[in-house]
Write a protein that holds these residues in place. Sequence first.
Motif, PDB file in Angstrom:
ATOM      1  N   HIS A  23       8.040   0.400   3.822  1.00  0.00           N
ATOM      2  CA  HIS A  23       8.074   0.508   2.367  1.00  0.00           C
ATOM      3  C   HIS A  23       6.879  -0.205   1.755  1.00  0.00           C
ATOM      4  O   HIS A  23       6.531  -1.305   2.168  1.00  0.00           O
ATOM      5  N   TYR A  25       4.943  -2.112  -1.369  1.00  0.00           N
ATOM      6  CA  TYR A  25       5.367  -3.076  -2.387  1.00  0.00           C
ATOM      7  C   TYR A  25       4.158  -3.517  -3.207  1.00  0.00           C
ATOM      8  O   TYR A  25       3.006  -3.332  -2.805  1.00  0.00           O
ATOM      9  N   PRO A  45      11.783  -2.944  -2.552  1.00  0.00           N
ATOM     10  CA  PRO A  45      13.216  -2.659  -2.406  1.00  0.00           C
ATOM     11  C   PRO A  45      14.011  -3.868  -2.875  1.00  0.00           C
ATOM     12  O   PRO A  45      13.535  -4.983  -2.780  1.00  0.00           O
ATOM     13  N   ALA A  46      15.133  -3.755  -3.410  1.00  0.00           N
ATOM     14  CA  ALA A  46      16.006  -2.621  -3.590  1.00  0.00           C
ATOM     15  C   ALA A  46      15.744  -1.871  -4.891  1.00  0.00           C
ATOM     16  O   ALA A  46      16.105  -0.713  -5.019  1.00  0.00           O
ATOM     17  N   ALA A  47      15.052  -2.492  -5.820  1.00  0.00           N
ATOM     18  CA  ALA A  47      14.801  -1.821  -7.099  1.00  0.00           C
ATOM     19  C   ALA A  47      13.894  -0.606  -6.934  1.00  0.00           C
ATOM     20  O   ALA A  47      14.077   0.404  -7.608  1.00  0.00           O
ATOM     21  N   TYR A  48      12.908  -0.710  -6.062  1.00  0.00           N
ATOM     22  CA  TYR A  48      11.968   0.386  -5.820  1.00  0.00           C
ATOM     23  C   TYR A  48      11.841   0.579  -4.314  1.00  0.00           C
ATOM     24  O   TYR A  48      11.466  -0.349  -3.601  1.00  0.00           O
ATOM     25  N   VAL A  49      12.150   1.770  -3.848  1.00  0.00           N
ATOM     26  CA  VAL A  49      11.958   2.112  -2.434  1.00  0.00           C
ATOM     27  C   VAL A  49      10.842   3.143  -2.391  1.00  0.00           C
ATOM     28  O   VAL A  49      11.036   4.298  -2.766  1.00  0.00           O
TER      29      VAL A  49
END
Length: 81
Positions: A23, A25, A45-49
């Motif tokens: 992922h 970031y 993650p977890a808000a944006y994957v």
Amino acid sequence: MSAHGFLLDGWDDASTRGLDVDHYYAQLTPNGVDDSNGPQVWIAPAAYVIGSVTDLARTIAAVLDRSVEAVDQAMARGAVG
């Protein structure tokens, strides 16, 4: 884990972006803002994957209200060297 600078004017002193396992970031803090308690903007993650560098550029652009082209160029400059 990889980390690269994020060289967007006004955000280039402490901001980074990279790949953590599978992922993408970004940890973004505007210049002149203390980030001792962490970045002002976390894109992770977890808000944006996020599974691609293109999607990361689009997400950063949307969050910072900048053009995708400007974000892409900032990411490219940070990847050099």
